[in-house]
Design an enzyme around this catalytic site. Structure first.
Site, PDB file in Angstrom:
ATOM      1  N   GLU A  94       0.901  -1.017  -0.122  1.00  0.00           N
ATOM      2  CA  GLU A  94      -0.272  -0.380   0.144  1.00  0.00           C
ATOM      3  C   GLU A  94       0.726   0.942   0.233  1.00  0.00           C
ATOM      4  O   GLU A  94       0.426   2.227  -0.639  1.00  0.00           O
ATOM      5  CB  GLU A  94      -0.527   0.115   1.409  1.00  0.00           C
ATOM      6  CG  GLU A  94      -1.622   1.358   0.832  1.00  0.00           C
ATOM      7  CD  GLU A  94      -3.157   1.408   2.464  1.00  0.00           C
ATOM      8  OE1 GLU A  94      -4.008   1.883   2.500  1.00  0.00           O
ATOM      9  OE2 GLU A  94      -2.937   0.233   3.319  1.00  0.00           O
ATOM     10  N   ILE A 132      -0.577  -2.182   7.553  1.00  0.00           N
ATOM     11  CA  ILE A 132      -1.523  -1.669   8.817  1.00  0.00           C
ATOM     12  C   ILE A 132      -3.148  -1.125   7.905  1.00  0.00           C
ATOM     13  O   ILE A 132      -3.273  -0.347   7.176  1.00  0.00           O
ATOM     14  CB  ILE A 132      -1.117  -0.553   9.522  1.00  0.00           C
ATOM     15  CG1 ILE A 132      -0.164  -0.449  10.406  1.00  0.00           C
ATOM     16  CG2 ILE A 132      -2.672   0.492  10.204  1.00  0.00           C
ATOM     17  CD1 ILE A 132      -0.088   0.177  11.220  1.00  0.00           C
ATOM     18  N   ASP A 133      -4.269  -2.091   8.685  1.00  0.00           N
ATOM     19  CA  ASP A 133      -5.233  -1.886   7.682  1.00  0.00           C
ATOM     20  C   ASP A 133      -6.229  -1.704   9.058  1.00  0.00           C
ATOM     21  O   ASP A 133      -6.146  -2.180   9.828  1.00  0.00           O
ATOM     22  CB  ASP A 133      -5.596  -3.477   7.190  1.00  0.00           C
ATOM     23  CG  ASP A 133      -6.594  -3.080   6.980  1.00  0.00           C
ATOM     24  OD1 ASP A 133      -7.656  -2.680   5.537  1.00  0.00           O
ATOM     25  OD2 ASP A 133      -8.022  -4.535   7.297  1.00  0.00           O
ATOM     26  N   HIS A 185     -16.973   2.988   5.740  1.00  0.00           N
ATOM     27  CA  HIS A 185     -16.172   1.251   4.712  1.00  0.00           C
ATOM     28  C   HIS A 185     -17.318   1.106   3.736  1.00  0.00           C
ATOM     29  O   HIS A 185     -16.164   0.121   2.964  1.00  0.00           O
ATOM     30  CB  HIS A 185     -15.016   0.966   4.711  1.00  0.00           C
ATOM     31  CG  HIS A 185     -13.993   1.981   6.051  1.00  0.00           C
ATOM     32  ND1 HIS A 185     -13.035   1.072   7.084  1.00  0.00           N
ATOM     33  CD2 HIS A 185     -13.672   2.879   5.481  1.00  0.00           C
ATOM     34  CE1 HIS A 185     -12.143   2.617   7.332  1.00  0.00           C
ATOM     35  NE2 HIS A 185     -12.260   3.398   6.678  1.00  0.00           N
ATOM     36  N   LYS A 222     -12.018  -7.757  10.747  1.00  0.00           N
ATOM     37  CA  LYS A 222     -12.587  -8.948  10.422  1.00  0.00           C
ATOM     38  C   LYS A 222     -13.478  -9.912   9.960  1.00  0.00           C
ATOM     39  O   LYS A 222     -13.690 -11.396   9.822  1.00  0.00           O
ATOM     40  CB  LYS A 222     -14.076  -7.614   9.452  1.00  0.00           C
ATOM     41  CG  LYS A 222     -14.502  -6.486  10.607  1.00  0.00           C
ATOM     42  CD  LYS A 222     -14.801  -5.848   9.470  1.00  0.00           C
ATOM     43  CE  LYS A 222     -14.794  -4.984   8.634  1.00  0.00           C
ATOM     44  NZ  LYS A 222     -13.437  -3.965   8.776  1.00  0.00           N
TER      45      LYS A 222
END
Length: 333
Positions: free
Chosen positions: A69, A125-126, A220, A247
């Protein structure tokens, strides 16, 4: 020896190191939050996590591209000298002799953009907003081979061993998956006696008895469409609200049955990034679940950085998947 035993071992050690760095940053997070062009936050931990993971991958698998990312461009600006200095301090805790140029090189090892038959994808880092808030976040690393995730290391440094039992000592879990070999939950503790535990998605077959896992941040995903589908399915249980790819972990270990990532009405053409889903999707699938887009089409990782052939993401325990897809279609009719 399993076909991907070395890849799984390297991936776990890499995300474990990144988790130590991220937790160190979070313990003393003081203003080192930058804003990217898309207005999303990025911290020293994002850059440091990508640096140490990409170094580990480059050392172990030098021919494997990495689609990550972040990149180092913002760090090179004079205005971010303090962030750059803090980053160097954190990385040197793991690689004492490193210099800024080498850290930039490690970060930029993760800037590949095109499809390859074999490559890694990384979200260092999500859930940066959750990280900054002191809540849940994830470090998500996956190996893609021939367009399908084959190895996943989904690291959740703040997630307890079970959602309904939260002793601080149990926080910090990794979810390691190899396609065809299952998913295990591995504590991040340095305790050498800690053993991985196989996990499975739930056995729920009646959609009305299902439980959603939803984004903590409503922007989101389309919560309205999810609510309409839930009403059609007869779901009454309270949703688990949580940041990041954690999740997927909650679905993989059977604490929720459905995770929906749906286009919002104000951005119907949004295309998902592969690093936001590759590791989590495999963790669920290897644990017995099913992951497709909202039309029931398998996720296609052959388009570089984006899931260009897919719309939204639906992850379920498996048995209720078809009915969830049908409910979404009916809600949009």
């Amino acid at each position: 020896m399993p076909a991907y035993d070395r890849e799984r071992t390297v991936a776990f050690r890499a995300v474990q190191t990144a988790a130590e760095l991220c937790q160190s940053v979070r313990a003393d997070l003081d203003g080192d939050v930058m804003e990217k062009d898309d207005r999303t936050p990025v911290t020293v931990a994002d850059f440091g996590s990508q640096a140490v993971i990409c170094k580990a991958l480059r050392d172990a698998f030098p021919d494997d591209p990495v689609i990550g990312e972040e990149d180092s461009s913002a760090l090179r600006a004079d205005a971010n000298a303090d962030v750059r200095a803090h980053l160097l301090e954190e990385v040197r805790a793991h690689h004492p002799d490193v210099n800024p140029g080498l850290v930039f090189d490690w970060i930029d090892h993760g800037t590949d953009a095109g499809y390859s038959e074999r490559f890694w994808t990384l979200d260092p880092i999500d859930g940066t907003k959750g990280f900054v808030r002191g809540d849940q976040y994830a470090i998500a690393l996956a190996l893609i081979v021939d367009g399908r995730p084959q190895v996943a290391a989904l690291c959740c440094p703040h997630l307890p061993s079970a959602i309904d039992a939260d002793p601080p000592a149990s926080r910090g879990q990794a979810f390691l998956a190899v396609r065809g070999e299952g998913t295990v939950q591995q504590p991040l503790t340095p305790d050498t006696d800690a053993v991985p535990t196989p996990i499975q998605t739930s056995g729920t077959t009646d959609p009305s008895e299902s439980r959603f896992c939803e984004s903590f941040v409503s922007s989101h995903s389309s919560h309205d469409l999810a609510a309409q589908a839930g009403e059609r399915l007869g779901i009454t249980a309270d949703s688990i609200r949580i940041d990041s790819q954690a999740k997927y972990a909650i679905v993989a270990r059977g604490e929720a049955d459905i995770y929906l990532r749906l286009p919002r009405p104000d951005s119907p053409d949004y295309t998902e990034r592969i690093w936001d889903h590759a590791a989590g999707a495999l963790a669920v699938e290897a644990a017995g679940g099913t992951v497709t887009d909202m039309h029931g089409t398998p996720l296609d990782f052959t388009h570089g950085r984006l899931l260009e052939a897919n719309t939204g993401v639906v992850a379920t325990n498996g048995p209720v998947h078809d009915e969830v897809i049908e409910a979404l279609a009916a809600a949009q009719a």
